[in-house]
Motif scaffolding. Structure first.
Motif, mmCIF file in Angstrom:
data_model
loop_
_atom_site.group_PDB
_atom_site.id
_atom_site.type_symbol
_atom_site.label_atom_id
_atom_site.label_comp_id
_atom_site.label_asym_id
_atom_site.label_seq_id
_atom_site.Cartn_x
_atom_site.Cartn_y
_atom_site.Cartn_z
ATOM 1 N N ALA A 1 26.457 35.737 51.431
ATOM 2 C CA ALA A 1 27.603 36.235 52.205
ATOM 3 C C ALA A 1 28.545 37.050 51.313
ATOM 4 O O ALA A 1 29.050 38.099 51.729
ATOM 5 N N VAL A 2 28.772 36.592 50.074
ATOM 6 C CA VAL A 2 29.629 37.322 49.136
ATOM 7 C C VAL A 2 29.006 38.677 48.801
ATOM 8 O O VAL A 2 29.688 39.706 48.800
ATOM 9 N N LEU A 3 27.703 38.684 48.516
ATOM 10 C CA LEU A 3 27.024 39.947 48.207
ATOM 11 C C LEU A 3 27.092 40.905 49.395
ATOM 12 O O LEU A 3 27.320 42.108 49.221
ATOM 13 N N ALA A 4 26.908 40.386 50.597
ATOM 14 C CA ALA A 4 26.983 41.225 51.802
ATOM 15 C C ALA A 4 28.384 41.797 51.954
ATOM 16 O O ALA A 4 28.550 42.984 52.286
ATOM 17 N N GLU A 5 29.399 40.968 51.701
ATOM 18 C CA GLU A 5 30.787 41.444 51.798
ATOM 19 C C GLU A 5 31.046 42.551 50.776
ATOM 20 O O GLU A 5 31.646 43.579 51.090
ATOM 21 N N LEU A 6 30.585 42.346 49.543
ATOM 22 C CA LEU A 6 30.772 43.343 48.493
ATOM 23 C C LEU A 6 30.106 44.661 48.883
ATOM 24 O O LEU A 6 30.694 45.736 48.744
ATOM 25 N N LYS A 7 28.894 44.565 49.411
ATOM 26 C CA LYS A 7 28.123 45.774 49.731
ATOM 27 C C LYS A 7 28.572 46.453 51.018
ATOM 28 O O LYS A 7 28.096 47.536 51.343
ATOM 29 N N ARG A 8 29.517 45.831 51.737
ATOM 30 C CA ARG A 8 30.111 46.544 52.877
ATOM 31 C C ARG A 8 30.897 47.750 52.386
ATOM 32 O O ARG A 8 31.123 48.702 53.118
ATOM 33 N N ASP A 9 31.334 47.669 51.130
ATOM 34 C CA ASP A 9 31.969 48.818 50.485
ATOM 35 C C ASP A 9 30.838 49.752 50.055
ATOM 36 O O ASP A 9 29.982 49.383 49.249
ATOM 37 N N ARG A 10 30.830 50.934 50.598
ATOM 38 C CA ARG A 10 29.733 51.883 50.380
ATOM 39 C C ARG A 10 29.454 52.140 48.891
ATOM 40 O O ARG A 10 28.307 52.274 48.486
ATOM 41 N N ALA A 11 30.508 52.203 48.090
ATOM 42 C CA ALA A 11 30.321 52.461 46.655
ATOM 43 C C ALA A 11 29.490 51.360 46.003
ATOM 44 O O ALA A 11 28.608 51.638 45.184
ATOM 45 N N TYR A 12 29.734 50.111 46.372
ATOM 46 C CA TYR A 12 28.977 48.995 45.791
ATOM 47 C C TYR A 12 27.561 48.955 46.366
ATOM 48 O O TYR A 12 26.620 48.617 45.661
ATOM 49 N N ALA A 13 27.416 49.301 47.620
ATOM 50 C CA ALA A 13 26.089 49.339 48.233
ATOM 51 C C ALA A 13 25.210 50.386 47.554
ATOM 52 O O ALA A 13 23.999 50.210 47.434
ATOM 53 N N MET B 1 37.332 29.720 53.899
ATOM 54 C CA MET B 1 36.881 31.106 53.771
ATOM 55 C C MET B 1 36.883 31.508 52.290
ATOM 56 O O MET B 1 37.863 31.287 51.587
ATOM 57 N N ARG B 2 35.769 32.081 51.843
ATOM 58 C CA ARG B 2 35.654 32.574 50.474
ATOM 59 C C ARG B 2 36.514 33.814 50.299
ATOM 60 O O ARG B 2 36.548 34.652 51.164
ATOM 61 N N GLN B 3 37.131 33.905 49.138
ATOM 62 C CA GLN B 3 37.861 35.125 48.830
ATOM 63 C C GLN B 3 37.136 35.855 47.714
ATOM 64 O O GLN B 3 36.946 35.305 46.630
ATOM 65 N N LEU B 4 36.714 37.083 48.001
ATOM 66 C CA LEU B 4 36.043 37.905 47.010
ATOM 67 C C LEU B 4 37.103 38.524 46.107
ATOM 68 O O LEU B 4 38.000 39.213 46.584
ATOM 69 N N ASN B 5 37.029 38.225 44.820
ATOM 70 C CA ASN B 5 37.931 38.816 43.832
ATOM 71 C C ASN B 5 37.223 40.011 43.218
ATOM 72 O O ASN B 5 36.280 39.854 42.455
ATOM 73 N N ARG B 6 37.684 41.202 43.586
ATOM 74 C CA ARG B 6 37.055 42.427 43.106
ATOM 75 C C ARG B 6 37.999 43.103 42.121
ATOM 76 O O ARG B 6 39.056 43.561 42.504
ATOM 77 N N LEU B 7 37.597 43.145 40.848
ATOM 78 C CA LEU B 7 38.444 43.768 39.838
ATOM 79 C C LEU B 7 38.257 45.278 39.791
ATOM 80 O O LEU B 7 39.056 45.980 39.193
ATOM 81 N N GLY B 8 37.197 45.789 40.396
ATOM 82 C CA GLY B 8 36.933 47.223 40.335
ATOM 83 C C GLY B 8 36.337 47.601 38.995
ATOM 84 O O GLY B 8 35.878 46.757 38.234
ATOM 85 N N VAL B 9 36.361 48.887 38.684
ATOM 86 C CA VAL B 9 35.766 49.390 37.438
ATOM 87 C C VAL B 9 36.625 48.931 36.269
ATOM 88 O O VAL B 9 37.821 49.213 36.219
ATOM 89 N N VAL B 10 36.006 48.181 35.354
ATOM 90 C CA VAL B 10 36.739 47.647 34.206
ATOM 91 C C VAL B 10 36.399 48.375 32.912
ATOM 92 O O VAL B 10 37.140 48.256 31.938
ATOM 93 N N LEU B 11 35.289 49.126 32.878
ATOM 94 C CA LEU B 11 34.946 49.887 31.679
ATOM 95 C C LEU B 11 33.882 50.940 31.984
ATOM 96 O O LEU B 11 33.194 50.871 32.997
ATOM 97 N N SER B 12 33.808 51.901 31.074
ATOM 98 C CA SER B 12 32.803 52.971 31.155
ATOM 99 C C SER B 12 32.167 53.128 29.786
ATOM 100 O O SER B 12 32.811 52.899 28.763
ATOM 101 N N ASP B 13 30.895 53.522 29.782
ATOM 102 C CA ASP B 13 30.183 53.773 28.531
ATOM 103 C C ASP B 13 29.154 54.858 28.784
ATOM 104 O O ASP B 13 28.241 54.668 29.591
ATOM 105 N N ARG B 14 29.307 55.997 28.133
ATOM 106 C CA ARG B 14 28.362 57.115 28.229
ATOM 107 C C ARG B 14 28.033 57.468 29.678
ATOM 108 O O ARG B 14 26.894 57.722 30.033
#
Length: 122
Positions: A33-45, A1-14
């Protein structure tokens, strides 16, 4: 099983925010499958861009997702790092101001943060 490593927001610019994620993959199906898993989170979608690159046994793949040239930036960094069998995804939520060439520097900063996280977790 793949493990998605999500670091979250790492920086902001303007107002734009950048997050970085990744996972071990060996096929295009794994990437999807990784992209689909990431986009299950509404913010990433709902993100403006989910740009990615992967180096697989069968070759390299990349996608800009509307952020022209960003996939190549990720891919070149992965190749220089020697990272294979992996997908790295840089997510951007557009903040209302164009960043010009700085957008590539922010993509590089996000990928570097992912590399640092990976080397720290080994």
């Amino acid at each position: 099983m793949r493990q998605l490593n999500r670091l979250g927001v790492v920086l902001s610019d303007r107002g734009s925010r950048y997050a970085v994620s990744g996972a071990r993959v060996v096929s295009r199906e794994d990437i999807d499958a990784v992209l689909a898993e990431l986009k299950r989170d509404r913010a990433y979608a709902k993100a403006t861009h989910n740009t990615w690159a992967a180096v697989l046994p069968s070759g390299a793949l990349k996608a800009d997702d509307g952020e022209g040239g960003a996939g190549m930036v990720i891919l070149r960094m992965m190749e220089r790092e020697g990272m294979t069998d992996h997908v790295v995804i840089v997510t951007r939520w557009y903040g209302g101001k164009k960043l010009g060439g700085d957008r590539f520097r922010r993509v590089q900063d996000a990928v570097r943060a992912y590399f640092e996280h990976q080397s720290g977790s080994l």
